[in-house]
Design a protein around this motif. Structure first.
Motif, PDB file in Angstrom:
ATOM      1  N   THR A  56       0.804  -1.347  -0.161  1.00  0.00           N
ATOM      2  CA  THR A  56      -0.191  -0.470   0.105  1.00  0.00           C
ATOM      3  C   THR A  56       0.993   0.732   0.207  1.00  0.00           C
ATOM      4  O   THR A  56       2.009   1.139   0.983  1.00  0.00           O
ATOM      5  CB  THR A  56      -1.219   0.017   0.755  1.00  0.00           C
ATOM      6  OG1 THR A  56      -1.966  -1.261   1.386  1.00  0.00           O
ATOM      7  CG2 THR A  56      -1.869   0.859   1.266  1.00  0.00           C
ATOM      8  N   VAL A  57       0.773   2.307  -0.821  1.00  0.00           N
ATOM      9  CA  VAL A  57       1.248   3.153  -1.398  1.00  0.00           C
ATOM     10  C   VAL A  57       0.071   5.054  -0.463  1.00  0.00           C
ATOM     11  O   VAL A  57      -0.751   4.647  -1.463  1.00  0.00           O
ATOM     12  CB  VAL A  57       1.971   3.792  -2.299  1.00  0.00           C
ATOM     13  CG1 VAL A  57       2.824   5.585  -2.411  1.00  0.00           C
ATOM     14  CG2 VAL A  57       2.791   2.231  -2.467  1.00  0.00           C
ATOM     15  N   ASN A  58       0.384   5.570   0.397  1.00  0.00           N
ATOM     16  CA  ASN A  58      -0.267   6.260   0.659  1.00  0.00           C
ATOM     17  C   ASN A  58       0.524   7.959   0.394  1.00  0.00           C
ATOM     18  O   ASN A  58       1.889   7.861   0.935  1.00  0.00           O
ATOM     19  CB  ASN A  58      -0.079   6.601   2.340  1.00  0.00           C
ATOM     20  CG  ASN A  58      -1.384   5.732   2.287  1.00  0.00           C
ATOM     21  OD1 ASN A  58      -3.065   5.882   2.318  1.00  0.00           O
ATOM     22  ND2 ASN A  58      -1.931   4.218   2.621  1.00  0.00           N
ATOM     23  N   ILE A  59      -0.216   8.805   0.356  1.00  0.00           N
ATOM     24  CA  ILE A  59      -0.048  10.702  -0.050  1.00  0.00           C
ATOM     25  C   ILE A  59       0.501  10.888   1.288  1.00  0.00           C
ATOM     26  O   ILE A  59      -1.658  11.170   1.481  1.00  0.00           O
ATOM     27  CB  ILE A  59      -0.227  10.892  -1.337  1.00  0.00           C
ATOM     28  CG1 ILE A  59       0.661  10.652  -2.538  1.00  0.00           C
ATOM     29  CG2 ILE A  59       1.116  12.323  -0.997  1.00  0.00           C
ATOM     30  CD1 ILE A  59       2.376  10.616  -2.078  1.00  0.00           C
ATOM     31  N   ALA A  60       0.312  11.957   1.969  1.00  0.00           N
ATOM     32  CA  ALA A  60       0.060  12.528   3.693  1.00  0.00           C
ATOM     33  C   ALA A  60       0.195  13.595   3.121  1.00  0.00           C
ATOM     34  O   ALA A  60       1.403  13.991   2.553  1.00  0.00           O
ATOM     35  CB  ALA A  60       0.625  11.687   4.373  1.00  0.00           C
ATOM     36  N   VAL A  61      -0.358  14.326   3.911  1.00  0.00           N
ATOM     37  CA  VAL A  61      -0.289  16.043   3.960  1.00  0.00           C
ATOM     38  C   VAL A  61      -0.294  15.964   5.620  1.00  0.00           C
ATOM     39  O   VAL A  61      -0.894  15.626   6.228  1.00  0.00           O
ATOM     40  CB  VAL A  61      -0.702  16.767   3.603  1.00  0.00           C
ATOM     41  CG1 VAL A  61      -0.411  16.711   1.657  1.00  0.00           C
ATOM     42  CG2 VAL A  61      -2.358  16.979   3.891  1.00  0.00           C
ATOM     43  N   LEU A  62       0.128  17.819   6.333  1.00  0.00           N
ATOM     44  CA  LEU A  62       0.050  17.794   8.144  1.00  0.00           C
ATOM     45  C   LEU A  62      -1.326  18.347   7.556  1.00  0.00           C
ATOM     46  O   LEU A  62      -1.437  18.736   6.350  1.00  0.00           O
ATOM     47  CB  LEU A  62       1.155  18.863   7.632  1.00  0.00           C
ATOM     48  CG  LEU A  62       1.923  19.135   9.384  1.00  0.00           C
ATOM     49  CD1 LEU A  62       1.541  18.187  10.403  1.00  0.00           C
ATOM     50  CD2 LEU A  62       2.075  20.532   9.423  1.00  0.00           C
ATOM     51  N   ASP A  63      -1.924  18.382   8.680  1.00  0.00           N
ATOM     52  CA  ASP A  63      -3.480  18.855   8.839  1.00  0.00           C
ATOM     53  C   ASP A  63      -3.289  19.295  10.412  1.00  0.00           C
ATOM     54  O   ASP A  63      -3.551  18.841  11.377  1.00  0.00           O
ATOM     55  CB  ASP A  63      -4.418  17.557   8.436  1.00  0.00           C
ATOM     56  CG  ASP A  63      -5.784  18.762   8.871  1.00  0.00           C
ATOM     57  OD1 ASP A  63      -5.846  19.458   8.478  1.00  0.00           O
ATOM     58  OD2 ASP A  63      -6.844  17.649   9.027  1.00  0.00           O
ATOM     59  N   ASP A  64      -2.561  20.707  10.628  1.00  0.00           N
ATOM     60  CA  ASP A  64      -2.823  20.547  11.831  1.00  0.00           C
ATOM     61  C   ASP A  64      -1.687  19.720  13.013  1.00  0.00           C
ATOM     62  O   ASP A  64      -0.432  20.136  12.674  1.00  0.00           O
ATOM     63  CB  ASP A  64      -4.523  20.544  12.479  1.00  0.00           C
ATOM     64  CG  ASP A  64      -4.088  21.057  13.733  1.00  0.00           C
ATOM     65  OD1 ASP A  64      -3.287  21.900  14.271  1.00  0.00           O
ATOM     66  OD2 ASP A  64      -5.073  20.967  14.819  1.00  0.00           O
ATOM     67  N   ASP A  65      -2.425  18.554  14.192  1.00  0.00           N
ATOM     68  CA  ASP A  65      -1.105  17.593  14.292  1.00  0.00           C
ATOM     69  C   ASP A  65      -1.684  16.739  14.046  1.00  0.00           C
ATOM     70  O   ASP A  65      -0.916  15.556  14.867  1.00  0.00           O
ATOM     71  CB  ASP A  65      -1.215  18.714  16.163  1.00  0.00           C
ATOM     72  CG  ASP A  65      -3.035  17.878  16.556  1.00  0.00           C
ATOM     73  OD1 ASP A  65      -3.829  17.347  15.616  1.00  0.00           O
ATOM     74  OD2 ASP A  65      -3.065  17.610  17.394  1.00  0.00           O
ATOM     75  N   ALA A  66      -1.549  16.484  13.327  1.00  0.00           N
ATOM     76  CA  ALA A  66      -1.852  15.458  12.369  1.00  0.00           C
ATOM     77  C   ALA A  66      -1.139  15.216  11.040  1.00  0.00           C
ATOM     78  O   ALA A  66      -1.531  15.876  10.909  1.00  0.00           O
ATOM     79  CB  ALA A  66      -3.171  14.529  12.501  1.00  0.00           C
TER      80      ALA A  66
ATOM     81  N   ILE B  96       5.856  10.533   0.607  1.00  0.00           N
ATOM     82  CA  ILE B  96       5.129   9.350   0.565  1.00  0.00           C
ATOM     83  C   ILE B  96       5.407   8.121   1.367  1.00  0.00           C
ATOM     84  O   ILE B  96       6.364   8.427   1.756  1.00  0.00           O
ATOM     85  CB  ILE B  96       5.317   9.179  -1.154  1.00  0.00           C
ATOM     86  CG1 ILE B  96       4.683   7.605  -1.767  1.00  0.00           C
ATOM     87  CG2 ILE B  96       7.323   8.908  -1.418  1.00  0.00           C
ATOM     88  CD1 ILE B  96       5.314   8.070  -3.305  1.00  0.00           C
ATOM     89  N   SER B  97       4.735   7.277   0.961  1.00  0.00           N
ATOM     90  CA  SER B  97       5.077   5.798   2.043  1.00  0.00           C
ATOM     91  C   SER B  97       4.257   4.885   1.550  1.00  0.00           C
ATOM     92  O   SER B  97       3.343   4.382   0.631  1.00  0.00           O
ATOM     93  CB  SER B  97       4.531   6.149   3.394  1.00  0.00           C
ATOM     94  OG  SER B  97       3.374   5.923   3.235  1.00  0.00           O
ATOM     95  N   VAL B  98       5.368   3.846   1.798  1.00  0.00           N
ATOM     96  CA  VAL B  98       4.627   2.144   1.700  1.00  0.00           C
ATOM     97  C   VAL B  98       4.434   1.776   2.902  1.00  0.00           C
ATOM     98  O   VAL B  98       5.180   1.765   4.106  1.00  0.00           O
ATOM     99  CB  VAL B  98       5.920   1.814   0.849  1.00  0.00           C
ATOM    100  CG1 VAL B  98       5.937   0.085   0.301  1.00  0.00           C
ATOM    101  CG2 VAL B  98       6.074   3.018  -0.399  1.00  0.00           C
ATOM    102  N   SER B  99       3.373   0.797   3.029  1.00  0.00           N
ATOM    103  CA  SER B  99       2.839   0.249   4.664  1.00  0.00           C
ATOM    104  C   SER B  99       2.690  -1.193   4.205  1.00  0.00           C
ATOM    105  O   SER B  99       1.871  -1.403   3.488  1.00  0.00           O
ATOM    106  CB  SER B  99       2.262   0.290   5.446  1.00  0.00           C
ATOM    107  OG  SER B  99       1.205   0.961   4.207  1.00  0.00           O
TER     108      SER B  99
END
Length: 287
Positions: free
Chosen positions: A135-145, A251-254
């Protein structure tokens, strides 16, 4: 007698249009306004309408805004005052008209970053997911998460979690550690000043240990987590940069720990770094 009755009636109506604290609750046309939460929602709706009016016309005076909203000029003036204090509108003093302020550009820029990274990352996520099978995800900062805004699944991740839209803690995820590591000192301290939640026995809650991991993430360019958010789940993440070099996402792989053992994470990190570099290039960053 009639005059006294009419005066009492008018006085009664006026008192009926006031709260106990003396704040008038009738609208500009004399109808009772909704109180509490409903009144707040109405104010927000009107404020958004003001921004839409300015977006359509460019510059508009108080009278024009009041007319379009169907409210008294004093109500329009109060709305404009709040929006001006927040930088969302400005006033051309010599003409007395209002226009959209720089604060709108700031909000639009933040939204554009999310839209751009989501659009640009889709093919890269798919390619990396196909390559590694996870699984590959793109994440961005959302306040403190960290919030996941794009996801692709490889062939081996059929039964994996759906992380799309999920907010995850900064200290217990690979994406979160990258985002946290690249925050300015004041932003880091804001997060680290609070008690860090423990999700598994391997969650890092010691501030000193976490600081060391954040420094390592900056030095080597990626971060790993080994069963820190969920038992049996490992991940690796790398930063995505904007044209100015600032980190705007990850970008992450989990995948499951039995497939992505600790010994495999450095190798997987190299592939993740390659994808992050390409996405950063597409976002305008020149290495």
């Amino acid at each position: 007698m009639t005059n006294r009755t009419e005066k009492a009636d008018r006085t009664g109506r006026n008192h009926g249009n006031q709260r106990r604290d003396g704040v008038v609750t009738a609208d500009d046309e004399g109808k009772a306004q909704p109180r509490g939460a409903a009144s707040a929602v109405q104010s927000v709706d009107r404020a958004v309408s003001v921004l839409e009016i300015l977006a359509r016309h460019g510059e508009v005076g108080v009278t024009g805004i009041a007319d379009e909203l169907g409210v008294h000029k004093s109500t329009a003036f109060r709305l404009l005052g709040v929006l001006e204090n927040r930088g969302l509108v400005g006033q051309a003093k010599e003409r007395g008209k209002y226009y959209l302020g720089a604060g709108v550009l700031r909000l639009a820029g933040a939204a554009a970053v999310r839209l751009d990274i989501s659009q640009e990352s889709a093919p890269l996520c798919r390619e990396l997911a196909d390559e590694v099978g996870e699984t590959v995800n793109i994440a961005v900062l959302d306040d403190d998460a960290a919030v996941n805004i794009m996801q692709a699944r490889g062939a081996a991740s059929v039964t994996a979690h759906n992380w799309l839209g999920r907010r995850t803690p900064l200290h217990a995820t690979s994406s979160g550690k990258i985002l946290l590591a690249h925050l300015p000192p004041s932003g880091q301290e804001h997060v680290l000043a609070r008690k860090l939640a423990r999700f598994t026995q391997r969650t890092v809650t010691d501030i000193g240990e976490l600081r060391a991991q954040l420094q390592l993430a900056v030095e080597r360019g990626y971060a790993c987590t080994v069963e820190e958010l969920e038992i049996g789940l490992n991940a690796v993440a790398a930063p995505v940069r904007a044209h100015d070099g600032s980190v705007i996402g990850t970008i992450s792989v989990s995948g499951p720990a039995y497939r992505l053992g600790e010994e495999k994470l450095p190798v997987l990190a190299e592939r993740t770094l390659g994808a992050a570099a390409e996405l950063s290039r597409r976002m305008g960053y020149a290495f």
